[in-house]
Write an enzyme that holds these catalytic residues in place. Structure first.
Site, mmCIF file in Angstrom:
data_model
loop_
_atom_site.group_PDB
_atom_site.id
_atom_site.type_symbol
_atom_site.label_atom_id
_atom_site.label_comp_id
_atom_site.label_asym_id
_atom_site.label_seq_id
_atom_site.Cartn_x
_atom_site.Cartn_y
_atom_site.Cartn_z
ATOM 1 N N ARG A 218 45.704 119.620 19.401
ATOM 2 C CA ARG A 218 45.562 118.792 18.208
ATOM 3 C C ARG A 218 45.203 119.688 17.022
ATOM 4 O O ARG A 218 44.718 120.807 17.198
ATOM 5 C CB ARG A 218 44.465 117.745 18.406
ATOM 6 N N LYS A 243 39.063 115.687 21.784
ATOM 7 C CA LYS A 243 38.879 114.262 21.536
ATOM 8 C C LYS A 243 38.165 113.626 22.729
ATOM 9 O O LYS A 243 38.522 113.879 23.876
ATOM 10 C CB LYS A 243 40.238 113.594 21.313
ATOM 11 N N HIS A 308 51.041 117.271 14.515
ATOM 12 C CA HIS A 308 50.903 116.491 15.740
ATOM 13 C C HIS A 308 52.249 116.276 16.431
ATOM 14 O O HIS A 308 52.304 116.055 17.639
ATOM 15 C CB HIS A 308 50.252 115.138 15.445
ATOM 16 N N ARG A 311 52.666 118.701 19.174
ATOM 17 C CA ARG A 311 51.978 118.287 20.401
ATOM 18 C C ARG A 311 52.823 117.279 21.178
ATOM 19 O O ARG A 311 52.962 117.367 22.398
ATOM 20 C CB ARG A 311 50.624 117.686 20.037
ATOM 21 N N HIS A 334 44.115 113.629 27.948
ATOM 22 C CA HIS A 334 44.111 112.175 27.830
ATOM 23 C C HIS A 334 43.154 111.562 28.841
ATOM 24 O O HIS A 334 43.137 111.965 30.010
ATOM 25 C CB HIS A 334 45.516 111.606 28.073
ATOM 26 N N TYR A 343 55.294 109.108 26.733
ATOM 27 C CA TYR A 343 56.331 110.144 26.604
ATOM 28 C C TYR A 343 57.527 109.877 27.522
ATOM 29 O O TYR A 343 58.590 110.460 27.330
ATOM 30 C CB TYR A 343 55.730 111.520 26.893
#
Length: 361
Positions: A218, A243, A308, A311, A334, A343
């Site tokens: 990120r 994150k 982003h 990514r 994640h 995805y």
């Protein structure tokens, strides 16, 4: 002769020496009547360094149309009014967020949203509101045209106050949330990524772009990297506090390690791996997005792109290459596999061939 009155703070910072034309009898008489006095030890005229003592002097000088020069003294600053109940509550709210170690961006977003909520209902305080008051407020904001993302932010900021700060029951303040639109991630083809990187000749810029694509970082993770996060012996990059405050180790490609070493030798950063004009300060997020925009222009990519998207491209290209989706979840950091599964909607290998392809037209 220019007539003026000047005050000079004494060494003890408790009083003023007063300077004025002594021969001006009218002015001298008025100043003495306003509280100015002669002090032998100070060898001149003095006045206490308080706002109460200076106020009559201002009136006299204004009446006589004589300039008064007063130095900036903290003791003369206007006493600020006591904070309102809403200001105290907002300060307590922000302090609680900070103590829970939320990110600065979350603090900024929550503070802004909650402040609007407080201002709208002033002078009432949040604990004086009913659930219907909260729902009416949200309905009004939706009618005003706020985005679905901002509606979710408002709900989260309000719920944080009631549930986290005040310990209110969660179900009492449960409010309906907008349905999130199912949008596929925007990404670049491999050829576009290659053109983007090959057209970027600045070592620092190229290294940041390669980290975003080569490891799926990120923007905030790229900018937070330090030289100590690179483990050359294990060929790994340590991402700290991603994150959700999750750390992760990522495999570091040799080509990227060599580029990072060269970038370090050229720019000699002192704290962060990528620093701006000021040593020790991280490269700015806005500048990095500008780097991406300029790289896209050089690569003749006409549609808007962001860091982003690199990514997203990393994750999609891994999936198309046969990497297990659980592995991709770990690499991206994640918390939920559902986030990673998005995805599958854009990966080419998961698309069903159209019967049109078999017609041989």
């Amino acid at each position: 002769m220019n007539v003026a009155v000047s005050l000079r703070l004494n060494a003890a910072r408790t009083g003023f020496q007063v300077f004025f034309p002594y021969s001006d009898v009218t002015l001298r008489t008025a100043l003495l009547a306003a509280g100015v006095g002669y002090e032998a030890a100070a060898r001149g005229y003095v006045l206490p360094a308080t706002s109460e003592a200076v106020a009559p002097l201002r009136q006299v000088c204004q009446r006589l149309n004589v300039p008064l020069h007063v130095p900036v003294v903290p003791a003369l600053a206007t006493e600020p009014p006591p904070p309102t109940a809403h200001e105290v509550l907002l300060s307590r709210y922000c302090q609680f967020i900070a103590l829970k170690r939320y990110s600065p961006q979350t603090l900024k977003n929550y503070r802004g949203a909650f402040q609007l909520f407080l201002t709208h209902h002033a002078p009432r305080l949040p604990l004086e509101l009913s659930k219907q008051d909260v729902l009416d407020y949200l309905a009004g904001r939706v009618a005003a045209g706020i985005s679905e993302a901002y509606q979710n932010l408002l709900i989260n900021a309000i719920k944080f106050y009631y549930e986290q700060l005040e310990g209110q029951p969660r179900q009492y303040y449960e409010v309906p949330r907008p349905k999130r639109p199912l949008q596929n991630p925007k990404l670049l083809a491999k050829e576009e990524v290659k053109a983007l990187l090959q057209g970027t000749h600045n070592l620092k810029h190229r290294a940041m772009l390669m980290l975003a694509y080569g490891l799926g970082l990120r923007l905030s993770e790229v900018l937070a990297l330090t030289p100590a996060d690179i483990d050359a012996k294990r060929m790994a990059l340590y991402v700290r506090g991603g994150k959700g405050k999750k750390d992760r180790n990522l495999p570091l490609p040799e080509i990227l390690l060599l580029l990072l070493r060269e970038q370090f030798r050229q720019f000699r950063p002192t704290t962060f791996l990528f620093e701006g004009a000021q040593p020790g300060e991280p490269y700015s997020a806005r500048s990095l997005q500008q780097v991406v925009k300029q790289a896209a222009e050089r690569a003749a990519i006409r549609r808007p792109i962001s860091l982003h998207m690199l990514r997203h491209s990393y994750a999609t290209h891994l999936l198309e290459g046969g990497t297990d989706i659980r592995m991709i979840q770990d690499l991206l950091g994640h918390a939920s596999i559902k986030t990673t599964e998005i995805y599958t909607h854009v990966a080419q290998r998961t698309r069903i061939a159209s019967p049109l392809d078999e017609l041989g037209l």
